[in-house]
Design a protein around this motif. Structure first.
Motif, short mmCIF file in Angstrom:
data_model
loop_
_atom_site.label_atom_id
_atom_site.label_comp_id
_atom_site.label_asym_id
_atom_site.label_seq_id
_atom_site.Cartn_x
_atom_site.Cartn_y
_atom_site.Cartn_z
N THR A 154 0.82 -1.21 0.00
CA THR A 154 0.00 0.00 0.00
C THR A 154 0.85 1.26 0.00
N ARG A 209 -1.51 2.84 -2.45
CA ARG A 209 -2.27 4.05 -2.13
C ARG A 209 -1.38 5.25 -1.85
N SER A 250 -5.28 4.60 -8.36
CA SER A 250 -5.68 4.20 -7.01
C SER A 250 -4.96 4.99 -5.91
N LYS A 304 -3.91 7.61 -3.24
CA LYS A 304 -4.60 8.56 -2.37
C LYS A 304 -3.64 9.67 -1.94
#
Length: 192
Positions: free
Chosen positions: A104, A129, A154, A156
């Motif tokens: 991630t 992310r 994807s 963030k």
């Protein structure tokens, strides 16, 4: 006796500031205090799961030996979700990063990545992310942020900044514009 798994997250394995030239060098080093290697006995019947490894602030040039190194260090390599390679001398990304599909967070800031094409390799990480790339030569390229966000929708967070709706719109517009330019360029070459 069956093994009970508490699935406790162990602290990150921390090999930062160890003057490592290769990832394999970490196999000869003790991680910083507070981290556990897989061959250190844990409380009988329980296991802690290492999900993060820090290799920051070393002299690492390539990632080709990532998988064998991580496999030698942790019990469950598939559980790795965070890798920190910041402040090294990495010039190219390696497909070995794709062997960690649960990743991630990936820190790559302060390296020597020059081409935006390196970012394309990361599109095979569906859970990614958070990514840092600032402090690399590629950051100075036109369309850097839009390209990264268009390639990795994807995300963030990019470079410790949250991705906004406007960032997404800009990335989508940039992607469409570049796609049109490429089509026009191909038509022009065919006509010549």
């Amino acid at each position: 006796m069956s093994i009970k798994t508490l699935n406790n997250m162990a602290p990150p394995l921390d090999f930062s500031f160890k003057n490592l030239a290769t990832l394999t060098d970490s196999l000869e080093e003790e991680p910083r205090k507070g981290t556990k290697l897989k061959d250190v006995p844990l409380q009988e019947g329980y296991t802690d799961i290492v999900t993060a490894v820090r290799y920051n602030n070393n002299s690492i040039h390539e990632l080709g030996d990532l998988v064998p190194s991580i496999t030698s260090l942790v019990v469950n390599p598939a559980a790795i979700s965070w890798l920190d390679f910041s402040f090294n001398d990495i010039t190219q990304l390696d497909d070995s990063l794709l062997q960690f599909p649960n990743m991630t967070t990936l820190y790559l800031h302060g390296n020597q990545l020059m081409s935006l094409n390196e970012v394309k390799r990361l599109s095979g990480l569906p859970c990614l992310r958070t990514l840092t790339l600032h402090g690399n030569p590629l950051e100075a390229l036109d369309g850097y942020r839009q390209f990264v966000l268009g390639t990795l929708p994807s995300l963030k967070q990019l470079d410790f900044s949250s991705v906004t709706k406007q960032d997404r719109a800009d990335a989508e517009n940039w992607k469409k514009l570049c796609s049109k330019k490429m089509k026009m360029s191909k038509k022009k070459k065919v006509a010549e």
